[in-house]
Each structure stands twice: as C-alpha cells, then as structure tokens.
Enzyme design. Structure first.
Site, PDB file in Angstrom:
ATOM      1  N   GLY A 130      25.881 -88.628  -3.845  1.00  0.00           N
ATOM      2  CA  GLY A 130      26.698 -89.071  -4.908  1.00  0.00           C
ATOM      3  C   GLY A 130      26.493 -88.160  -6.425  1.00  0.00           C
TER       4      GLY A 130
ATOM      5  N   PHE B 240      16.370 -91.992 -13.042  1.00  0.00           N
ATOM      6  CA  PHE B 240      16.332 -92.009 -11.832  1.00  0.00           C
ATOM      7  C   PHE B 240      15.016 -91.201 -11.446  1.00  0.00           C
ATOM      8  CE2 PHE B 240      17.284 -89.785  -7.619  1.00  0.00           C
ATOM      9  CZ  PHE B 240      18.083 -90.640  -6.849  1.00  0.00           C
ATOM     10  N   ALA B 241      13.891 -92.029 -11.027  1.00  0.00           N
ATOM     11  CA  ALA B 241      12.377 -91.366 -11.134  1.00  0.00           C
ATOM     12  C   ALA B 241      11.988 -91.151  -9.804  1.00  0.00           C
ATOM     13  CB  ALA B 241      11.562 -92.279 -12.023  1.00  0.00           C
TER      14      ALA B 241
ATOM     15  N   GLU C 201       7.914 -85.620  -8.866  1.00  0.00           N
ATOM     16  CA  GLU C 201       6.715 -85.841  -9.420  1.00  0.00           C
ATOM     17  C   GLU C 201       6.286 -84.258  -9.660  1.00  0.00           C
ATOM     18  OE1 GLU C 201       4.401 -88.310  -6.923  1.00  0.00           O
ATOM     19  OE2 GLU C 201       5.521 -89.854  -7.016  1.00  0.00           O
ATOM     20  N   PRO C 202       5.023 -84.233 -10.334  1.00  0.00           N
ATOM     21  CA  PRO C 202       4.505 -82.764 -10.591  1.00  0.00           C
ATOM     22  C   PRO C 202       4.446 -82.039  -9.666  1.00  0.00           C
ATOM     23  CG  PRO C 202       3.285 -84.481 -11.780  1.00  0.00           C
ATOM     24  CD  PRO C 202       4.235 -85.409 -11.117  1.00  0.00           C
TER      25      PRO C 202
ATOM     26  N   GLU D 247      19.121 -82.541  -9.490  1.00  0.00           N
ATOM     27  CA  GLU D 247      19.733 -83.142  -8.390  1.00  0.00           C
ATOM     28  C   GLU D 247      19.564 -82.245  -6.992  1.00  0.00           C
ATOM     29  OE1 GLU D 247      22.502 -86.066  -9.131  1.00  0.00           O
ATOM     30  OE2 GLU D 247      21.653 -86.406 -11.094  1.00  0.00           O
TER      31      GLU D 247
ATOM     32  N   GLY E 118       8.808 -81.745  -6.074  1.00  0.00           N
ATOM     33  CA  GLY E 118      10.173 -81.825  -6.570  1.00  0.00           C
ATOM     34  C   GLY E 118      11.293 -81.610  -5.414  1.00  0.00           C
ATOM     35  N   SER E 119      11.488 -80.539  -4.804  1.00  0.00           N
ATOM     36  CA  SER E 119      12.431 -80.288  -3.668  1.00  0.00           C
ATOM     37  C   SER E 119      11.809 -81.040  -2.651  1.00  0.00           C
ATOM     38  CB  SER E 119      12.457 -78.941  -3.196  1.00  0.00           C
ATOM     39  OG  SER E 119      12.949 -78.225  -4.447  1.00  0.00           O
TER      40      SER E 119
ATOM     41  N   SER F  19      19.605 -75.137  -5.799  1.00  0.00           N
ATOM     42  CA  SER F  19      20.992 -74.362  -5.087  1.00  0.00           C
ATOM     43  C   SER F  19      20.219 -74.178  -3.510  1.00  0.00           C
ATOM     44  CB  SER F  19      20.998 -73.089  -5.606  1.00  0.00           C
ATOM     45  OG  SER F  19      21.748 -73.239  -6.788  1.00  0.00           O
TER      46      SER F  19
HETATM   47  N1  CAA Z   1      22.132 -89.612   3.755  1.00  0.00           N
HETATM   48  C1  CAA Z   1      21.390 -90.478   4.473  1.00  0.00           C
HETATM   49  N2  CAA Z   1      20.207 -90.333   5.111  1.00  0.00           N
HETATM   50  C2  CAA Z   1      19.382 -88.999   4.761  1.00  0.00           C
HETATM   51  C3  CAA Z   1      20.338 -88.201   4.290  1.00  0.00           C
HETATM   52  C4  CAA Z   1      21.311 -88.367   3.544  1.00  0.00           C
HETATM   53  N3  CAA Z   1      22.076 -87.418   2.729  1.00  0.00           N
HETATM   54  N4  CAA Z   1      19.701 -87.052   4.110  1.00  0.00           N
HETATM   55  C5  CAA Z   1      18.426 -87.250   4.813  1.00  0.00           C
HETATM   56  N5  CAA Z   1      18.494 -88.575   5.135  1.00  0.00           N
HETATM   57  C6  CAA Z   1      17.555 -89.087   6.098  1.00  0.00           C
HETATM   58  C7  CAA Z   1      17.573 -88.517   7.436  1.00  0.00           C
HETATM   59  O1  CAA Z   1      18.270 -88.702   8.361  1.00  0.00           O
HETATM   60  C8  CAA Z   1      16.138 -88.945   7.885  1.00  0.00           C
HETATM   61  O2  CAA Z   1      15.944 -89.809   8.441  1.00  0.00           O
HETATM   62  P1  CAA Z   1      15.558 -90.384   9.940  1.00  0.00           P
HETATM   63  O3  CAA Z   1      14.059 -89.722   9.785  1.00  0.00           O
HETATM   64  O4  CAA Z   1      15.745 -91.788  10.164  1.00  0.00           O
HETATM   65  O5  CAA Z   1      16.392 -89.444  10.688  1.00  0.00           O
HETATM   66  C9  CAA Z   1      15.282 -88.918   6.571  1.00  0.00           C
HETATM   67  O6  CAA Z   1      16.209 -89.265   5.679  1.00  0.00           O
HETATM   68  C10 CAA Z   1      14.309 -87.723   6.064  1.00  0.00           C
HETATM   69  O7  CAA Z   1      15.440 -86.417   6.063  1.00  0.00           O
HETATM   70  P2  CAA Z   1      14.993 -85.044   6.158  1.00  0.00           P
HETATM   71  O8  CAA Z   1      14.296 -84.939   7.602  1.00  0.00           O
HETATM   72  O9  CAA Z   1      16.140 -84.366   5.999  1.00  0.00           O
HETATM   73  O10 CAA Z   1      13.768 -85.053   5.231  1.00  0.00           O
HETATM   74  P3  CAA Z   1      13.084 -83.764   4.218  1.00  0.00           P
HETATM   75  O11 CAA Z   1      11.810 -84.036   4.000  1.00  0.00           O
HETATM   76  O12 CAA Z   1      13.358 -82.545   5.295  1.00  0.00           O
HETATM   77  O13 CAA Z   1      13.813 -83.382   2.974  1.00  0.00           O
HETATM   78  C11 CAA Z   1      15.753 -82.516   1.716  1.00  0.00           C
HETATM   79  C12 CAA Z   1      15.226 -82.986   3.202  1.00  0.00           C
HETATM   80  C13 CAA Z   1      16.968 -82.241   1.651  1.00  0.00           C
HETATM   81  C14 CAA Z   1      14.962 -80.980   1.110  1.00  0.00           C
HETATM   82  C15 CAA Z   1      15.100 -83.327   0.520  1.00  0.00           C
HETATM   83  O14 CAA Z   1      13.709 -83.814   0.367  1.00  0.00           O
HETATM   84  C16 CAA Z   1      16.054 -83.300  -0.719  1.00  0.00           C
HETATM   85  O15 CAA Z   1      17.150 -83.574  -1.032  1.00  0.00           O
HETATM   86  N6  CAA Z   1      15.221 -82.764  -1.814  1.00  0.00           N
HETATM   87  C17 CAA Z   1      15.634 -82.463  -3.332  1.00  0.00           C
HETATM   88  C18 CAA Z   1      15.284 -83.744  -4.023  1.00  0.00           C
HETATM   89  C19 CAA Z   1      16.294 -83.833  -5.175  1.00  0.00           C
HETATM   90  O16 CAA Z   1      17.653 -83.466  -5.171  1.00  0.00           O
HETATM   91  N7  CAA Z   1      15.653 -84.011  -6.277  1.00  0.00           N
HETATM   92  C20 CAA Z   1      16.445 -84.091  -7.295  1.00  0.00           C
HETATM   93  C21 CAA Z   1      15.995 -85.209  -8.279  1.00  0.00           C
HETATM   94  S1  CAA Z   1      16.723 -86.366  -9.100  1.00  0.00           S
HETATM   95  C22 CAA Z   1      17.480 -85.628 -10.437  1.00  0.00           C
HETATM   96  O17 CAA Z   1      17.398 -84.314 -10.750  1.00  0.00           O
HETATM   97  C23 CAA Z   1      18.005 -86.398 -11.397  1.00  0.00           C
HETATM   98  C24 CAA Z   1      18.082 -86.244 -12.590  1.00  0.00           C
HETATM   99  O18 CAA Z   1      17.261 -86.548 -13.421  1.00  0.00           O
HETATM  100  C25 CAA Z   1      19.165 -85.367 -13.183  1.00  0.00           C
END
Ligand code: CAA
Length: 381
Positions: free
Chosen positions: A242, A123-124, A127-128, A364, A131-132, A367
């Site tokens: 999920g 799941f990519a 990026e450098p 993912e 992250g958040s 905290s």
């Molecule tokens: N379900 C559906 N839509 C969603 C949603 C959700 N859970 N969360 C946000 N959205 C939608 C919003 O409704 C919004 O849409 P509209 O503009 O149409 O209203 C759009 O997405 C943008 O949402 P935000 O304004 O909330 O976006 P943001 O830039 O403020 O970011 C954040 C919010 C929660 C901080 C998000 O960037 C985030 O979750 N960051 C963390 C990323 C992450 O978890 N990375 C992990 C990488 S993967 C990994 O670790 C896997 C691995 O290898 C183990």
C-alpha cells in the site's frame, strides 16, 4: 472499463489542489532551505481528513478510499514532496494499526493520527545493516510476563523525531526460519528506553525528517503487538504494498510540477530569435514527459483501484512505484535541461524537484526491490 472519477474523488482532488496552491506551494522552498518540518500545514491537512483516508470514520478517519488517497498525495506532492511523504507514511501507519491493532490500540492511536494531534506516524523496519533485506533485522523483543523488552536500533526512519506512534519490527524468535520470527509493535512516543537518535542530512525531502531510533531496554506491553507474534514480516510486506501506491502517487505529482514549470519557462525564454518552445528538441521532451507521467498515473490508479476493491495488488503496486518514480526522475532531469544553466541554480524550483524525486526511487523499497517483487510474481516463486 471506466476511467471516470466519482464526483467525490474529483471533489477531494480539487480541494487538495486548492489547499496546495494556497498553503503548500508558497512555503515549500523555504521549508526545504531551512529543513523545517511543516507542523502547521500538516495539522490543517489532518483537519481536512488527509491523514486517515482509509480509516473508518468511527476511529477518526475520512474513509474516502485508496483512489482518492492517491489523487490527494499527487496533488500535495505538486507543492512539496516532504509534505507528501509525511502524509503518505502517516496514512500507512494508521492503516497497519487499524488492520492489525487490538481494539484498545486502535482507540488510543487512530483518532490522534487522523486528527493531527500526532504530527505524524512512523514505520520502523529498516536497520543500519538491513534495508532491502528486511527479514534480516536484528532488533530484539524478549517476552517477560506480559511485556516485551526491546533492544536494538533502526535507521532512516521517516518522521522518527516527530511521530506520536511508531510501528516497530523486532525479532521475537531467533530460532525461527528467516522472516518467521518477527513481530510488529505500536510504540508510543516517550516510552522509556525509546530514544530518537540523529537526524540524517538529506539530499531532498529536506522538510521531512529521517532519524535513527534506539531501543535500550524499552519495555512495552504485549497489548502493543500488531497481529500475532511471528507474523510481523508478512504484515510489513502487506503494508509496504500500500505504501508503494503512496510513493508512486507522490512521484507523479513531483514529475508534473517539474515539467509544468519547465513548460512555462520555455514559452517565455527566447534563443536564436524564438521561444524555446518552438524548438523540436524541447517539444519532444515535453511530449515524452507528459506521456510517461500519464502512463505512470494510470499504473498508480490501477493499483489503487485493486486495493480499494480488495483484489490482489502486490505486483501492480510495485510496477506503479517502479515506473512512476523512474519516469518522474527522468522528467525532472529533463526539466533541469530545459532551463539550461538556470535549472541548476537555486533560483528555480526544478533543482529541488530533482533532489526530491531521487528519494522516491529508494523509499519503501528501491527500484531493484520492486523488480524482485514483480519478477517473482510473474515467475511464480
Ligand atoms: N504480501 C503478503 N505476504 C508477503 C508479501 C506481500 N506483499 N511479500 C512477501 N510475503 C510473504 C511471503 O509469502 C513469505 O511467506 P511464506 O514464507 O509464508 O511463504 C514471506 O512473506 C517472506 O517473503 P519472501 O521470501 O519474498 O522474503 P524475502 O526475504 O525474499 O524478501 C523482499 C523479499 C521483497 C526483498 C522484501 O525484503 C522487501 O520488500 N524488501 C524491501 C523492504 C522495504 O521496502 N523497506 C522500506 C522501508 S519502509 C520505508 O521506506 C518507509 C519510509 O520511511 C518512507
């Protein structure tokens, strides 16, 4: 309200528990020591139906539901967090392809992900520099006729070097509002211009890989697009909801392993003429650890129940992930404390549990990100 598992869920939990006892626990320390990806066990776990637990049978999945999935990840993590994170991310990748892939993409990748022909999926998104703040990614995908040309790099990608298919997020419209110009692609291993970069040296989860990925004029067909162009960020957010159930389930498993090992130790080890388990200081650590972990598992299972029943679960998944990972981290620290100086040595597994659990508060969504999601859901904005 019914807290009882179905006979099928109990059967899956017990089957995975048994597999873990016989095949994962005995090799976990050596895989950790040697940083060896457990190819053989992962293949066998796929054959047991653990890699496509929410994927329809027609695509090779076992379609047993989210609660069974959560229970399975917890049982696997009791043996080894690396096996569990590989399983969790592979399931998440299968789900995003299943939900948003074109029929041909589903037929191409899902049977291979579910059967273990692909050792993993990845799941990519990260990026450098992003992250958040995931909407701030810069990898670009420029459309040319029926293809897209990708350029950029990804960082910290679980299973990057072993996965058969990688879901990659890239910017297809630089002028769109933040988060609106991102598109998701399913890209097969070996696609020219898709280069696997260095593997990170990690504190824990050492039997899983975390890679840099580079896209150097990587040409992919528009058939690889998941969902619609520009909808990628929303897709990532939905899938991460999920995924957070998976990481919360994993943390519960590591936490139980840590405290159960420490309990066994304090029953045998004596100090001041009696077993350590006779000291109130130790008893309270056990009580607090079990209470926290059981509460964490209830939160995780509630989020799983909501997802399984197609009800909103964003807030609940973040609460479950936040509480489970931080609780299990406290439990693992206590377990080290209960073993005293020996807890700090490599002779006992609790130091591995502690190293592994730290990763779960970061993967993912940290905290801090979970707190952003939860508070926005509560405040309504
Ligand atoms: N379900 C559906 N839509 C969603 C949603 C959700 N859970 N969360 C946000 N959205 C939608 C919003 O409704 C919004 O849409 P509209 O503009 O149409 O209203 C759009 O997405 C943008 O949402 P935000 O304004 O909330 O976006 P943001 O830039 O403020 O970011 C954040 C919010 C929660 C901080 C998000 O960037 C985030 O979750 N960051 C963390 C990323 C992450 O978890 N990375 C992990 C990488 S993967 C990994 O670790 C896997 C691995 O290898 C183990």
């Amino acid at each position: 309200m019914d807290f009882k598992l179905t006979p099928e869920q109990e059967m899956i939990r017990d089957m995975v528990r048994d597999f873990t006892e016989k095949n994962i626990k005995p090799v976990a320390a050596i895989h950790d020591e040697e940083k060896h990806f457990p190819f053989q066990n992962i293949k066998r776990m796929a054959e047991l139906g653990l890699m496509g637990m929410n994927i329809p049978i027609e695509y090779g999945g076992s379609e047993v539901g989210v609660i069974a999935y959560s229970l399975a990840i917890t049982e696997i993590a009791k043996g080894c967090a690396s096996h569990a994170v590989t399983t969790s991310v592979t399931n998440m990748v299968a789900e995003v392809i299943c939900e948003f892939g074109k029929e041909e993409t589903k037929r191409k990748h899902l049977p291979k992900l579910c059967s273990g022909e692909y050792p993993a999926g990845s799941f990519a998104l990260t990026e450098p520099h992003a992250g958040s703040d995931a909407a701030n990614i810069r990898t670009s995908a420029v459309r040319k006729n029926n293809n897209y040309i990708l350029n950029g790099s990804k960082a910290l990608i679980t299973s990057g070097e072993v996965s058969g298919v990688t879901v990659v997020w890239a910017v297809t419209d630089r002028n769109a509002k933040k988060g609106k110009g991102i598109t998701a692609f399913a890209i097969e291993k070996g696609t020219p211009g898709f280069i696997v970069g260095k593997a990170e040296e990690k504190m824990g989860h050492r039997a899983s890989t975390l890679n840099e990925l580079i896209f150097d004029n990587c040409v992919v067909s528009s058939d690889c697009v998941l969902g619609k162009e520009g909808e990628g960020f929303k897709i990532a957010m939905m899938e991460l909801d999920g995924g957070r159930i998976g990481i919360g389930s994993l943390a519960v498993g590591v936490g139980f392993s840590a405290i159960d090992f420490a309990i066994q130790y304090v029953k045998e080890r004596e100090a001041f003429g009696k077993p350590l388990s006779n000291f109130e200081a130790i008893q309270w650590m056990i009580a607090d650890s079990y209470t926290g972990l059981e509460a964490a598992q209830l939160l995780v299972l509630r989020a799983a129940y909501l997802k399984e029943n197609k009800l909103p679960f964003t807030k609940e998944a973040s609460m479950a992930k936040l509480f489970a990972t931080e609780t299990a981290r406290n439990v693992a620290l206590r377990a080290v404390q209960m073993l005293g100086g020996y807890g700090y040595t490599r002779d006992y597994p609790v130091e591995r549990f502690l190293r592994d659990i730290v990763g779960t508060t970061l993967y993912e969504g940290t905290s801090e990100v979970q707190r952003i999601v939860i508070s926005r859901e509560i405040l309504g904005g």
